[in-house]
Motif scaffolding. Structure first.
Motif, short mmCIF file in Angstrom:
data_model
loop_
_atom_site.label_atom_id
_atom_site.label_comp_id
_atom_site.label_asym_id
_atom_site.label_seq_id
_atom_site.Cartn_x
_atom_site.Cartn_y
_atom_site.Cartn_z
N ALA A 109 0.88 -1.02 0.06
CA ALA A 109 -0.07 -0.02 -0.08
C ALA A 109 0.84 1.26 0.02
CB ALA A 109 -0.89 0.13 1.09
N ALA A 110 1.92 1.17 0.89
CA ALA A 110 2.90 2.38 0.65
C ALA A 110 3.50 2.74 -0.55
CB ALA A 110 3.94 2.06 2.08
N ASP A 111 3.86 1.63 -1.24
CA ASP A 111 4.42 1.47 -2.53
C ASP A 111 3.52 2.29 -3.67
OD1 ASP A 111 6.68 0.52 -1.70
OD2 ASP A 111 6.53 -1.30 -2.37
N ALA A 112 2.41 1.73 -3.49
CA ALA A 112 1.16 2.27 -4.47
C ALA A 112 0.95 3.76 -4.12
CB ALA A 112 0.07 1.51 -4.33
N MET A 113 0.85 3.90 -2.98
CA MET A 113 0.78 5.51 -2.86
C MET A 113 1.74 6.32 -3.02
SD MET A 113 -1.91 7.46 -1.23
CE MET A 113 -2.00 9.17 -0.32
N SER A 114 2.96 5.88 -2.82
CA SER A 114 4.37 6.50 -3.32
C SER A 114 4.39 6.76 -4.89
CB SER A 114 5.53 5.77 -2.77
OG SER A 114 5.79 6.01 -1.59
N ARG A 115 4.08 5.77 -5.60
CA ARG A 115 4.08 5.97 -6.90
C ARG A 115 3.02 6.86 -7.45
NH1 ARG A 115 4.59 0.21 -6.82
NH2 ARG A 115 2.50 -0.06 -7.05
N GLU A 116 1.74 6.79 -6.93
CA GLU A 116 0.94 8.06 -7.20
C GLU A 116 1.18 9.39 -7.11
OE1 GLU A 116 -3.09 6.94 -5.31
OE2 GLU A 116 -3.33 9.20 -5.26
N LEU A 117 1.77 9.42 -5.79
CA LEU A 117 2.49 10.84 -5.32
C LEU A 117 3.56 11.42 -6.36
CD1 LEU A 117 1.90 10.81 -1.72
CD2 LEU A 117 0.55 11.94 -3.39
N GLU A 118 4.44 10.33 -6.32
CA GLU A 118 5.54 10.46 -7.77
C GLU A 118 5.00 10.92 -9.12
OE1 GLU A 118 8.70 8.09 -7.14
OE2 GLU A 118 9.82 8.58 -9.10
N ALA A 119 3.84 10.34 -9.43
CA ALA A 119 3.49 10.53 -10.87
C ALA A 119 2.82 11.97 -10.87
CB ALA A 119 2.53 9.64 -11.13
N GLU A 120 2.39 12.59 -9.68
CA GLU A 120 2.06 13.78 -9.56
C GLU A 120 2.98 14.96 -9.29
OE1 GLU A 120 -2.00 14.03 -7.59
OE2 GLU A 120 -1.64 16.31 -7.66
N PHE A 121 4.03 14.70 -8.38
CA PHE A 121 4.74 15.65 -7.93
C PHE A 121 6.28 15.44 -8.34
CE2 PHE A 121 1.37 15.70 -4.38
CZ PHE A 121 0.90 16.72 -4.79
N GLY A 122 6.75 14.29 -8.82
CA GLY A 122 7.88 13.98 -9.19
C GLY A 122 8.63 13.41 -8.26
N GLU A 125 13.23 13.56 -4.08
CA GLU A 125 14.29 14.49 -3.47
C GLU A 125 14.50 15.69 -4.25
OE1 GLU A 125 16.88 11.14 -4.68
OE2 GLU A 125 16.99 10.49 -2.43
N SER A 126 13.20 16.20 -4.95
CA SER A 126 13.25 17.28 -5.52
C SER A 126 13.02 18.32 -4.47
CB SER A 126 12.07 17.67 -6.49
OG SER A 126 11.69 18.69 -6.50
N PRO A 127 13.70 19.61 -4.25
CA PRO A 127 13.45 20.63 -3.23
C PRO A 127 12.29 21.52 -3.52
CG PRO A 127 15.31 21.24 -4.80
CD PRO A 127 14.65 20.13 -5.42
N LEU A 128 11.37 21.24 -4.52
CA LEU A 128 10.51 22.08 -4.96
C LEU A 128 9.07 22.08 -4.07
CD1 LEU A 128 10.35 22.01 -8.93
CD2 LEU A 128 11.30 23.59 -7.35
N PRO A 129 8.60 23.16 -3.44
CA PRO A 129 7.33 23.00 -2.58
C PRO A 129 6.34 22.00 -3.58
CG PRO A 129 7.61 25.14 -3.22
CD PRO A 129 8.85 24.55 -3.88
N CYS A 130 5.55 21.29 -2.61
CA CYS A 130 4.28 20.74 -3.34
C CYS A 130 2.95 20.97 -2.43
CB CYS A 130 4.49 19.52 -3.83
SG CYS A 130 5.19 18.17 -2.59
N PHE A 131 3.21 21.43 -1.09
CA PHE A 131 2.04 21.66 -0.36
C PHE A 131 2.13 22.94 0.12
CE2 PHE A 131 3.09 17.12 0.69
CZ PHE A 131 2.15 16.33 -0.20
N ASP A 132 0.94 23.57 0.44
CA ASP A 132 1.14 24.86 0.96
C ASP A 132 0.94 25.06 2.41
OD1 ASP A 132 0.85 26.71 -1.55
OD2 ASP A 132 -0.98 25.39 -1.57
N LEU A 133 0.40 23.84 3.08
CA LEU A 133 0.33 23.86 4.43
C LEU A 133 0.13 22.27 5.04
CD1 LEU A 133 0.06 25.36 7.49
CD2 LEU A 133 -2.46 25.43 6.92
N VAL A 134 1.03 21.97 5.89
CA VAL A 134 0.95 20.74 6.52
C VAL A 134 0.43 21.09 8.10
CG1 VAL A 134 2.14 18.69 7.31
CG2 VAL A 134 2.44 19.60 5.17
#
Ligand SMILES: O=C(O)[C@H](O)[C@@H](O)[C@H](O)[C@H](O)COP(=O)(O)O
Length: 232
Positions: A109-122, A125-134
């Motif tokens: 489940a962790a791998d599947a969710m990681s792949r989903e987020l990687e497809a969306e945000f890259g 290890e990229s330093p670019l912001p992807c959330f506005d608030l955590v």
């Protein structure tokens, strides 16, 4: 630089954090057309959702995800998402990203969710912001989301926890790398039991608790009560 705001009770604490969150989200929408918010579980993590709900935010322009999830069936009341929807039912009709539920091993489940987020945000290890608030709560042991002390994890968007000291034992969580890609991070914590861990994360440069490993790219702010701010 870590900011600390102290309040006399939990109601004032989450109400002010919600107001400040609103400002960040509306600024993000004004600048980029949409905002990305990560919510969390726990007492204050769920309580702030009722405060946010009252503000009448433009949910059609806000992408929301839970930062960590208890790995139990989809309709289980222990799920953070279940509790979030009880506090803020309208989220069900908008952009609420859900963690996978049981039905496969927690690592898969962790791998599947990681792949989903990687497809969306890259790549993670990229330093670019992807959330506005955590938004994060913190346990007395200094854990945040489902990242607990003295655990090591793979470098990925989502990590699996097999033996959480806080039940339920199996969990999924955004990793440190993922949480640290937010422009702003708000910690919500109150009570004497959390004082030592919170003061360590806020004030000690060499603190190695999970709460000390997360911060915003532009803003890190703690919302605490006087039990925690006393002596800071
Ligand atoms: O799934 C969870 O349990 C949370 O995401 C967890 O990180 C929580 O925010 C803290 O444990 C604080 O919880 P309390 O406010 O209930 O102490």
């Amino acid at each position: 630089m870590i900011e600390v705001n102290s309040f006399s009770n939990n109601q004032e604490l989450t109400a002010k954090a919600a107001q400040d969150a609103e400002q960040i989200l509306l600024e993000a929408i004004a600048e980029r057309g949409k905002a990305r918010l990560v919510i969390t579980g726990g007492t204050l993590g769920i309580q702030i959702l009722s405060d946010l709900r009252k503000l009448g935010l433009p949910l059609e322009k806000i992408e929301i995800m839970v930062g960590d999830e208890r790995f139990v069936p989809l309709d289980h009341a222990d799920r953070n998402e279940y509790q979030a929807l009880e506090a803020w039912p309208e989220l069900a009709n908008f952009n609420l990203r859900r963690f996978p539920a049981t039905g496969r091993p927690v690592d898969a489940a962790a791998d599947a969710m990681s792949r989903e987020l990687e497809a969306e945000f890259g790549g993670i290890e990229s330093p670019l912001p992807c959330f506005d608030l955590v938004l994060l709560g913190m346990g007395p042991d200094g854990h945040v989301a489902s990242l607990f002390p003295d655990k090591s994890h793979a470098v990925s968007w989502v990590v699996a926890e097999h033996a959480s000291p806080k039940p339920p034992s199996q969990r999924l969580s955004l990793s440190y790398g993922a949480l640290n890609r937010s422009r702003a991070v708000f910690f919500l914590a109150s009570g004497e039991a959390k004082r030592e861990a919170a003061q360590c994360a806020i004030a000690k440069a060499d603190c190695d608790l999970p709460a000390a490993m997360v911060g915003g790219l532009e803003l890190t702010r703690w919302y605490v009560d006087s039990e925690i701010s006393r002596g800071l």
